[in-house]
Scaffold this active site. Structure first.
Site, mmCIF file in Angstrom:
data_model
loop_
_atom_site.group_PDB
_atom_site.id
_atom_site.type_symbol
_atom_site.label_atom_id
_atom_site.label_comp_id
_atom_site.label_asym_id
_atom_site.label_seq_id
_atom_site.Cartn_x
_atom_site.Cartn_y
_atom_site.Cartn_z
ATOM 1 N N GLU A 90 0.741 -1.292 -0.035
ATOM 2 C CA GLU A 90 -0.040 -0.121 -0.126
ATOM 3 C C GLU A 90 0.618 1.303 -0.051
ATOM 4 O O GLU A 90 1.979 1.362 0.437
ATOM 5 C CB GLU A 90 -0.986 -0.041 1.171
ATOM 6 C CG GLU A 90 -1.902 -0.977 0.932
ATOM 7 C CD GLU A 90 -2.816 -1.331 2.178
ATOM 8 O OE1 GLU A 90 -4.160 -1.469 1.791
ATOM 9 O OE2 GLU A 90 -2.360 -1.333 3.168
ATOM 10 N N CYS A 103 3.216 8.297 1.721
ATOM 11 C CA CYS A 103 3.677 7.220 2.680
ATOM 12 C C CYS A 103 3.973 6.015 1.664
ATOM 13 O O CYS A 103 3.198 5.195 1.266
ATOM 14 C CB CYS A 103 2.781 7.059 3.792
ATOM 15 S SG CYS A 103 3.187 5.601 4.890
ATOM 16 N N CYS A 110 6.609 -7.861 7.017
ATOM 17 C CA CYS A 110 7.608 -7.529 7.669
ATOM 18 C C CYS A 110 7.992 -8.272 8.858
ATOM 19 O O CYS A 110 7.086 -9.013 9.259
ATOM 20 C CB CYS A 110 7.331 -6.013 8.501
ATOM 21 S SG CYS A 110 8.823 -5.426 9.530
ATOM 22 N N CYS A 114 6.567 -6.324 15.203
ATOM 23 C CA CYS A 114 6.260 -5.292 16.639
ATOM 24 C C CYS A 114 4.712 -5.946 17.186
ATOM 25 O O CYS A 114 3.951 -6.188 16.277
ATOM 26 C CB CYS A 114 6.204 -3.936 16.194
ATOM 27 S SG CYS A 114 8.143 -3.522 15.766
ATOM 28 N N CYS A 117 1.613 -4.096 15.278
ATOM 29 C CA CYS A 117 1.610 -3.502 13.910
ATOM 30 C C CYS A 117 0.701 -4.555 13.244
ATOM 31 O O CYS A 117 1.366 -5.916 13.469
ATOM 32 C CB CYS A 117 2.999 -3.253 13.591
ATOM 33 S SG CYS A 117 3.228 -2.776 11.786
ATOM 34 N N GLY A 163 6.367 -2.549 5.904
ATOM 35 C CA GLY A 163 8.104 -2.996 6.225
ATOM 36 C C GLY A 163 9.038 -2.343 6.684
ATOM 37 O O GLY A 163 8.681 -1.108 7.181
ATOM 38 N N GLU A 164 10.204 -2.674 6.894
ATOM 39 C CA GLU A 164 11.249 -2.172 7.516
ATOM 40 C C GLU A 164 12.284 -1.502 6.543
ATOM 41 O O GLU A 164 13.038 -2.558 5.974
ATOM 42 C CB GLU A 164 11.930 -2.973 8.708
ATOM 43 C CG GLU A 164 13.008 -2.376 9.293
ATOM 44 C CD GLU A 164 13.250 -1.065 9.707
ATOM 45 O OE1 GLU A 164 12.418 -0.667 10.369
ATOM 46 O OE2 GLU A 164 14.203 -0.338 9.239
ATOM 47 N N SER A 195 11.823 5.896 8.209
ATOM 48 C CA SER A 195 11.404 5.573 9.583
ATOM 49 C C SER A 195 11.908 3.994 9.833
ATOM 50 O O SER A 195 11.687 3.161 9.193
ATOM 51 C CB SER A 195 9.812 5.559 9.745
ATOM 52 O OG SER A 195 9.295 4.932 10.937
ATOM 53 N N SER A 217 11.268 4.466 15.607
ATOM 54 C CA SER A 217 10.045 4.024 16.213
ATOM 55 C C SER A 217 10.438 3.700 17.718
ATOM 56 O O SER A 217 10.979 2.504 17.927
ATOM 57 C CB SER A 217 9.486 2.825 15.664
ATOM 58 O OG SER A 217 8.806 3.167 14.241
ATOM 59 N N LEU A 218 10.381 4.569 18.639
ATOM 60 C CA LEU A 218 10.658 4.167 19.849
ATOM 61 C C LEU A 218 9.639 3.434 20.708
ATOM 62 O O LEU A 218 10.167 2.116 21.012
ATOM 63 C CB LEU A 218 11.146 5.728 20.695
ATOM 64 C CG LEU A 218 11.932 5.509 21.888
ATOM 65 C CD1 LEU A 218 13.137 4.861 21.803
ATOM 66 C CD2 LEU A 218 11.850 6.836 22.605
ATOM 67 N N ASN A 294 -3.831 2.865 16.374
ATOM 68 C CA ASN A 294 -4.838 2.615 15.388
ATOM 69 C C ASN A 294 -5.270 0.970 15.543
ATOM 70 O O ASN A 294 -4.334 0.187 15.323
ATOM 71 C CB ASN A 294 -4.630 2.880 14.202
ATOM 72 C CG ASN A 294 -4.451 4.128 13.959
ATOM 73 O OD1 ASN A 294 -5.274 4.972 14.036
ATOM 74 N ND2 ASN A 294 -3.295 4.858 12.979
ATOM 75 N N CYS A 337 -1.801 4.656 10.026
ATOM 76 C CA CYS A 337 -0.571 4.016 10.188
ATOM 77 C C CYS A 337 -0.974 2.722 11.002
ATOM 78 O O CYS A 337 -1.508 2.611 11.825
ATOM 79 C CB CYS A 337 0.265 4.585 11.392
ATOM 80 S SG CYS A 337 0.504 6.380 11.085
#
Ligand code: SAH
Ligand code: SF4
Length: 362
Positions: A90, A103, A110, A114, A117, A163-164, A195, A217-218, A294, A337
């Site tokens: 996407e 974006c 991924c 996480c 996510c 994805g990372e 990111s 991404s903390l 979200n 997100c």
């Protein structure tokens, strides 16, 4: 057939050199492809006929194919792009008064898993090629009706889709270089943001090879919690991550790191977390971007309430740390997100690890 979208300027110059062509020819083609959005070699009228014939025989310009186009009531637009083999990713366009942000996705799925996510919950399918990454920008410009010499519709790019990005380093860097290239998109480094969940060695490589704005991404201000929420923390704990952030700032186009922080009710939104975030900001020049969580089915998390987020933000601001709260955009078309591709999976009532199969969304 060489897909020319896969080649950044240096690679295209090398590809042309192997065929006895000069670098300026490569730059000419780069402009045709990326600035004018041309895919037909015959339309490239200032290119010699013999070279056009060679290109037609050996090369193509093949962007990803959009298979769905959704417009949100707030103007956010989301495309689902077919990337072959039954995979789709996407891309989201977010218009604002003073800028237009795209974006972009870097992987189908991924591997980093996480906890909060939905992309991570699908598992990893494959890396996108440079053509598939830059192709999202190429295609969005076309679909938004960008004129070659008109005003920029897409002024900013954030690598915050699926994805990372730093786990697909080479393809992402090729695409970033095209975003920055004056013959292609000519975006300034400050307007292109990667990111990352914090892959420390790749952060150093990005600093050396293509320093653009960096968001990290903390999501948790101590190792015990971050180990659970962002499992890559077990490999690269906070001390190493923060040191890498400071090394990055030596060459970064902005003089701060943006720390993204998803607000999860009862998990990371307490007073002790505020104190720890203030300590982190003493170590790394940074700005916090609070993200309302979200939700997606079976995530097991809840969004922190409005008053909790506002207080969190206020206390950080009062401590002298610039803190913003991300507005949720496009959630009526599942473009917010962490929602990317999530709902399609839910509607099909299947929970196996996979990315969106195209046949289900056509
Ligand atoms: N892999 C990269 C970039 C893609 S994720 C990274 O993790 O940074 C882009 C942003 O969306 C990250 O900050 C990520 O943590 C956030 N995100 C993921 N799931 C989310 C959710 N359910 N709600 C809100 N933000 C989410
Ligand atoms: Fe991957 Fe980023 Fe999602 Fe983590 S938040 S699973 S790194 S896409």
């Amino acid at each position: 057939m060489q897909n020319l979208l896969d080649l950044d300027a240096d690679a295209l110059i090398a590809w042309f050199a192997e065929r006895g062509e000069k670098p300026f020819r490569a730059r000419q083609i780069l402009r045709w492809i990326h600035r004018f959005g041309e895919t037909d070699f015959d339309a490239m009228t200032d290119v010699a006929k013999s070279l056009r014939a060679l290109l037609k025989e050996t090369a193509c310009i093949q962007p990803p194919v959009p298979i769905r186009d959704n417009l949100s009531t707030d103007g956010t637009r989301k495309w689902l792009m077919d990337v072959g083999n039954g995979n789709a990713v996407e891309t989201v366009f977010i218009p604002e008064a003073t800028r237009g942000t795209l974006c972009v996705s870097s992987q189908a799925g991924c591997a980093l898993d996480c906890a909060f996510c939905s992309t991570g919950k699908q598992g990893f399918n494959r890396n996108l090629s440079a053509a598939e990454i830059i192709g999202q920008l190429w295609l969005a410009n076309r679909l938004l009706g960008a004129e070659p010499n008109g005003e920029r519709i897409i002024s900013n790019v954030v690598m915050m889709g699926m994805g990372e990005p730093l786990a697909n380093f080479d393809s992402v860097v090729s695409a970033l270089k095209l975003m920055l290239d004056d013959h292609a998109y000519g975006l300034s480094r400050r307007r292109v943001t990667v990111s990352t969940s914090g892959i420390v060695p790749a952060m150093d490589r990005l600093r050396d090879e293509c320093p653009v704005a960096l968001a990290v991404s903390l999501h948790a201000p101590n190792d015990a919690l971050r180990d659970k929420l962002v499992p890559i923390n077990q490999k690269y704990p906070l001390k190493d991550l923060l040191a890498a952030c400071n090394r990055y700032l030596d060459k970064a186009p902005r003089d701060f790191i943006t720390f993204e922080y998803i607000m999860l009710e009862g998990v990371n939104d307490g007073d002790e977390h505020i104190r720890q975030l203030i300590d982190i900001a003493r170590e790394v020049p940074c700005k916090y971007n609070l993200i309302p969580f979200n939700p997606f089915p079976d995530s097991g998390f809840h969004r922190s309430s409005g008053p909790v987020v506002r207080r969190f933000s206020q206390l950080l601001n009062e401590a002298g740390i610039v803190t913003t709260t991300r507005k949720t955009r496009g959630d009526d078309v599942d473009a917010a997100c962490g929602q990317l591709a999530g709902q399609v999976k839910d509607k099909t009532r299947r929970t196996q690890k996979r990315v969106v199969p195209i046949q289900e969304v056509l």
